[in-house]
Each structure stands twice: as C-alpha cells, then as structure tokens.
Design an enzyme around this catalytic site. Structure first.
Site, PDB file in Angstrom:
ATOM      1  N   HIS A 242       0.814  -1.213   0.000  1.00  0.00           N
ATOM      2  CA  HIS A 242       0.000   0.000   0.000  1.00  0.00           C
ATOM      3  C   HIS A 242       0.858   1.278   0.000  1.00  0.00           C
ATOM      4  CE1 HIS A 242      -3.521  -2.459   1.160  1.00  0.00           C
ATOM      5  NE2 HIS A 242      -2.815  -2.943   2.151  1.00  0.00           N
TER       6      HIS A 242
HETATM    7  O1  RIB Z   1      -5.238  -0.027   4.610  1.00  0.00           O
HETATM    8  C1  RIB Z   1      -3.852  -0.036   4.425  1.00  0.00           C
HETATM    9  C2  RIB Z   1      -3.206   1.034   5.234  1.00  0.00           C
HETATM   10  O2  RIB Z   1      -3.455   0.803   6.622  1.00  0.00           O
HETATM   11  C3  RIB Z   1      -1.672   1.042   5.090  1.00  0.00           C
HETATM   12  O3  RIB Z   1      -1.190   2.340   5.256  1.00  0.00           O
HETATM   13  C4  RIB Z   1      -1.230   0.176   6.235  1.00  0.00           C
HETATM   14  O4  RIB Z   1       0.090   0.486   6.663  1.00  0.00           O
HETATM   15  C5  RIB Z   1      -2.222   0.565   7.297  1.00  0.00           C
HETATM   16  O5  RIB Z   1      -1.764   1.780   7.886  1.00  0.00           O
END
Ligand code: RIB
Ligand code: CA
Length: 312
Positions: A242
C-alpha cells in the site's frame, strides 16, 4: 533536478517501512522528517519502528517525531492481526539507538510549512490522518502553504479492508480525514483500488532477497509475514504494498492513472463510518477535491522499488 521536500507521516507497519526505505533511497525526494501517528500499532511502537527503519537505511541522522496517540474523536483501532504485535513482525529487529525528537510531530509539520516557501513541502501521510488534521486545526494558515498531500487511504470500487465500506487509515480517524479532504489543499489519493494491484508474489519477494543486502533480506521477511493476512482474506497472490505507492508516485507519477473527483468521508453512519465516497462518475455535483488514482503499472512499480532498495 531539485529534490522534492517531503514529510512522511507514518504508522509503521511493514508497508510503511518499505515506503520509508524507498524514499530514503531516492534522490528525487528529500525527507525533511518522519512524523509518527498511532495506527497499525500504538504510538510508542510506531515511533520506535520508524527509527528502526531509518537505522536499517543507514540514516540515524533522520529526524523522527512522535505525534498523536489517538484519533480526534473515536477510540483507537489497531491492526496487530495484520502487522504482528510489534508492527514490524517477520524478522527480529534490534531496538533503535537514534533519538526521538522532543518536538511534537504536529508542531514540526506546522513549523516546517511556515519556514519554507509556499508550495515547496509535500505531506505524505501513510496512516490515519490525525497528525495532519490536528496541524490544520491548530494552524489553519498552513493549508495554503502545502505543495500537495499524497496519501494512502480510502477505496472506491474496491470497497474497504477493515469494514465492507472503509479502508483502515480513513476508518481509524474519519474525522481527521474529513478535515483533510475539506482543507482545499491539493490532494492525491492512493486508495485500495490501486494498492490491491501492487501485489507481491514469489518472484518479486525473491528479487528483494536476491539483493543480498540486509535491506533486501529484511524487506523479503517483512513481505513474507505481511502477505499471509491478505492471502487468507482475499486469496490474493501476495501482499499489497500500500504505502510505497505514495512514494513511487512522487518519483514516477507516470506509473499511475486516476481522475480529479470529489471525495467525501462518512463520519455519521456507523455502518459506513470512514467510507471515502469517491464520486468517480461525477454525479454528485460536489466540487472535485482530490486526484483519485485507480490504476498502476505494477511491474514498473516493483522494478523501481527493487532497483532503489538495492541502493541502500
Ligand atoms: O489499509 C492499508 C493502510 O493501513 C496502510 O497504510 C497500512 O500500513 C495501514 O496503515
Ligand atoms: Ca500505514
């Protein structure tokens, strides 16, 4: 080319850690500091993990700040089920030696924006938006000084990952997200619609390991650990990286596609709390307020990431 000045606001988390490494390995960006927030794990762990990552990158000189330890209104929800008890489960990591800065993260964000020319500092939130929203509330003048906010959060056609409607970062602090999306600062969103296409797989993880460096080995072990949750839940081939999508956008915006639309955050209904209502088809009549990405050149992303990790 003058490197782009950025502040990374983060809740490490393995994917945050990879994003931080990518930034520290890339001459296109100058990291002015890391501001930590409660999210994946509580604040004492996110600020410790941020320092662990800086030391792994050979950057014990980096300034790391602790910020908000709870959302603006709601109770903190964390994600040890995804990231493990430490937030960086996978390899065993030594405690950091480098110091945590005394200044509060929110004050660092405000002071940095006020001490640089307007439009020259980019904020890169990788976790709940509590620090960013608190800074905007404390110093409303900073909204017009921000070059861009490039954040990981939200979802549209992909739905949510912590509830059917909401992505974790936005769900943890929807009130903060509401403030940010209404701030009129230029915003770029990396939602689940993009990050769920940035999936590791065996070859990609082995390419990290094949770097033959402590960074390569550590990133491979983090992604091995991190991927088990998404593979079980989605049956996906690997882990969605992500947060590195945020940094990759700063380096190679051509890897991404999206459109400028209105994004409004649900802060009323418990059923859809934290949902990013993204007006992809522009039917609401609401003013566009964010560049909402929905596609990525995943092969190009992993090539960039692996090449840059090799530099650390
Ligand atoms: O949903 C994914 C996000 O939530 C990413 O930033 C992960 O690190 C968590 O913070
Ligand atoms: Ca994160």
């Amino acid at each position: 080319m003058t490197p782009r000045k950025i502040i990374i606001d983060t809740d490490p988390g393995q994917d945050d850690a990879v994003a931080i490494l990518l930034a520290l390995a890339s001459a296109e960006v100058e990291v002015l500091g890391l501001t930590c927030v409660a999210g994946n794990v509580p604040l004492p762990l996110t600020e410790k993990n941020a320092r662990i990552v800086c030391e792994l990158a050979g950057r014990p000189d980096m300034m790391v700040f602790a910020g908000c330890d709870a959302p603006l209104v709601r109770r903190l929800v964390t994600a040890e089920n995804v990231h493990g008890k430490t937030g960086l489960d996978g390899p065993v990591m030594a405690d950091p030696v480098m110091p945590l800065q005394d200044t509060h993260a929110v004050d660092f964000i405000i002071d940095t924006l006020r001490s640089h020319a307007d439009g020259t500092v980019t904020l890169c939130p990788l976790g709940p938006l509590t620090n960013i929203a608190t800074a905007l509330q404390k110093a409303p003048d900073i909204a017009s000084r921000i070059q861009e906010i490039v954040l990981m959060g939200g979802g549209c056609f992909e739905g949510g990952n912590i509830t059917p409607a909401a992505e974790f970062n936005i769900h943890v602090d929807p009130h903060a997200a509401d403030i940010v999306f209404k701030s009129a600062a230029p915003i770029v969103v990396m939602p689940l619609d993009v990050t769920h296409k940035a999936l590791t797989n065996r070859a990609r993880v082995e390419a990290f390991r094949a770097l033959g460096t402590p960074v390569g080995a550590t990133v491979a072990e983090w992604t091995d650990f991190f991927e088990r949750f998404d593979k079980e839940k989605y049956g996906s081939a690997g882990a969605p990286l992500h947060d590195p999508c945020v940094i990759a956008y700063l380096i190679r915006p051509d890897l991404f596609k999206g459109r400028h639309i209105n994004v409004t955050v649900e802060t009323g209904s418990e059923l859809t709390m934290g949902m990013t209502v993204a007006d992809w088809w522009r039917v609401s009549g609401r003013q566009p307020n964010a560049m909402f990405m929905n596609d990525i050149d995943a092969a190009g992303f992993f090539t960039l990431l692996t090449q840059r990790l090799a530099l650390l």
